[in-house]
Design a protein around this motif. Structure first.
Motif, short mmCIF file in Angstrom:
data_model
loop_
_atom_site.label_atom_id
_atom_site.label_comp_id
_atom_site.label_asym_id
_atom_site.label_seq_id
_atom_site.Cartn_x
_atom_site.Cartn_y
_atom_site.Cartn_z
N TYR A 82 80.57 16.14 -58.51
CA TYR A 82 81.16 14.84 -58.17
C TYR A 82 81.08 14.50 -56.69
N ILE A 83 80.65 15.45 -55.86
CA ILE A 83 80.53 15.16 -54.43
C ILE A 83 79.34 14.23 -54.24
N PRO A 84 79.56 13.05 -53.63
CA PRO A 84 78.44 12.14 -53.39
C PRO A 84 77.40 12.80 -52.48
N SER A 85 76.14 12.76 -52.92
CA SER A 85 75.04 13.35 -52.16
C SER A 85 74.08 12.25 -51.75
N ILE A 86 73.82 12.20 -50.44
CA ILE A 86 72.96 11.17 -49.88
C ILE A 86 71.75 11.85 -49.24
N ILE A 87 70.57 11.43 -49.63
CA ILE A 87 69.34 11.96 -49.07
C ILE A 87 69.06 11.24 -47.76
N LEU A 88 68.77 12.00 -46.71
CA LEU A 88 68.36 11.47 -45.41
C LEU A 88 67.06 12.19 -45.06
N THR A 89 65.94 11.50 -45.22
CA THR A 89 64.63 12.16 -45.17
C THR A 89 63.55 11.27 -44.59
N THR A 90 62.42 11.87 -44.30
CA THR A 90 61.25 11.11 -43.87
C THR A 90 60.36 10.75 -45.05
N SER A 91 60.64 11.30 -46.22
CA SER A 91 59.79 11.09 -47.39
C SER A 91 60.09 9.76 -48.08
N GLY A 92 59.13 8.87 -47.99
CA GLY A 92 59.25 7.60 -48.70
C GLY A 92 58.49 7.64 -50.02
N ASN A 93 58.13 8.83 -50.46
CA ASN A 93 57.39 9.02 -51.70
C ASN A 93 58.22 8.48 -52.87
N HIS A 94 57.66 7.52 -53.59
CA HIS A 94 58.38 6.88 -54.70
C HIS A 94 58.80 7.90 -55.76
N LYS A 95 57.96 8.89 -56.00
CA LYS A 95 58.29 9.94 -56.97
C LYS A 95 59.54 10.71 -56.54
N ASP A 96 59.66 11.02 -55.23
CA ASP A 96 60.85 11.70 -54.71
C ASP A 96 62.10 10.85 -54.91
N VAL A 97 61.98 9.57 -54.59
CA VAL A 97 63.12 8.65 -54.74
C VAL A 97 63.59 8.63 -56.19
N LEU A 98 62.67 8.44 -57.12
CA LEU A 98 63.02 8.39 -58.55
C LEU A 98 63.64 9.70 -59.03
N GLU A 99 63.06 10.82 -58.62
CA GLU A 99 63.57 12.12 -59.04
C GLU A 99 64.98 12.35 -58.53
N CYS A 100 65.24 11.93 -57.29
CA CYS A 100 66.58 12.11 -56.72
C CYS A 100 67.61 11.27 -57.46
N TYR A 101 67.28 10.02 -57.75
CA TYR A 101 68.23 9.18 -58.49
C TYR A 101 68.42 9.68 -59.92
N LYS A 102 67.38 10.22 -60.49
CA LYS A 102 67.47 10.80 -61.84
C LYS A 102 68.47 11.96 -61.85
N ILE A 103 68.46 12.76 -60.80
CA ILE A 103 69.38 13.90 -60.69
C ILE A 103 70.82 13.43 -60.47
N GLY A 104 70.98 12.28 -59.82
CA GLY A 104 72.33 11.75 -59.65
C GLY A 104 72.80 11.61 -58.22
N ILE A 105 71.89 11.26 -57.30
CA ILE A 105 72.32 11.08 -55.92
C ILE A 105 73.08 9.76 -55.75
N ALA A 106 73.80 9.66 -54.64
CA ALA A 106 74.55 8.44 -54.34
C ALA A 106 73.78 7.50 -53.41
N GLY A 107 72.71 7.98 -52.80
CA GLY A 107 71.93 7.13 -51.91
C GLY A 107 70.71 7.85 -51.37
N TYR A 108 69.74 7.06 -50.92
CA TYR A 108 68.49 7.59 -50.38
C TYR A 108 68.16 6.79 -49.14
#
Length: 137
Positions: A82-108
């Motif tokens: 339940y802890i909100p997880s926010i990705i802060l990265t240099t990767s703008g790879n669309h596949k990475d973004v989708l995979e992270c949201y699929k896992i349940g992140i709170a932001g990218y």
């Protein structure tokens, strides 16, 4: 009303950690930063449960346990998921973004090249989460 946050920052680049802390100091924010160099260290910090963070800010590209692997483990834990997880990265790879949201992140959030833009993004991120109704463990 804004409140002080306990933030678990998972980042292997020392310069990026210093930059994040510098932004908080520059903005006069008194959030507590708990630092981890990689996903393995972060899991150890979370399992000890000395301090449960309000939010987790993490990079994707890290040694030992990368951001996606860390998130997969985190989201399978009945308390920590339940802890909100926010990705802060240099990767703008669309596949990475989708995979992270699929896992349940709170932001990218992409790390911008210009420091002023970085300050603006971190300020917005922390302003939002410091007034958000967070789930207490």
């Amino acid at each position: 009303m804004s409140r002080s946050l306990n933030i678990l920052l998972i980042e292997d680049d020392t310069i990026e950690v210093m930059k994040f802390n510098r932004v908080l100091k520059t903005l006069g924010l008194n959030h507590k930063i708990i630092e981890a160099n990689n996903g393995e260290d972060a899991l150890h910090i979370l399992k000890v449960k000395e301090i449960i963070p309000d939010i987790i800010v993490l990079d994707l590209n890290m040694p030992k346990l990368n951001g996606l692997e860390f998130l997969a483990i985190l989201k399978n834990d009945e308390i920590l998921k339940y802890i909100p997880s926010i990705i802060l990265t240099t990767s703008g790879n669309h596949k990475d973004v989708l995979e992270c949201y699929k896992i349940g992140i709170a932001g990218y959030i992409l790390k911008p090249l210009k420091y002023d833009d970085y300050v603006d993004r971190i300020k917005r991120l922390l302003d939002y989460w410091s007034c958000n109704e967070l789930i207490s463990q």
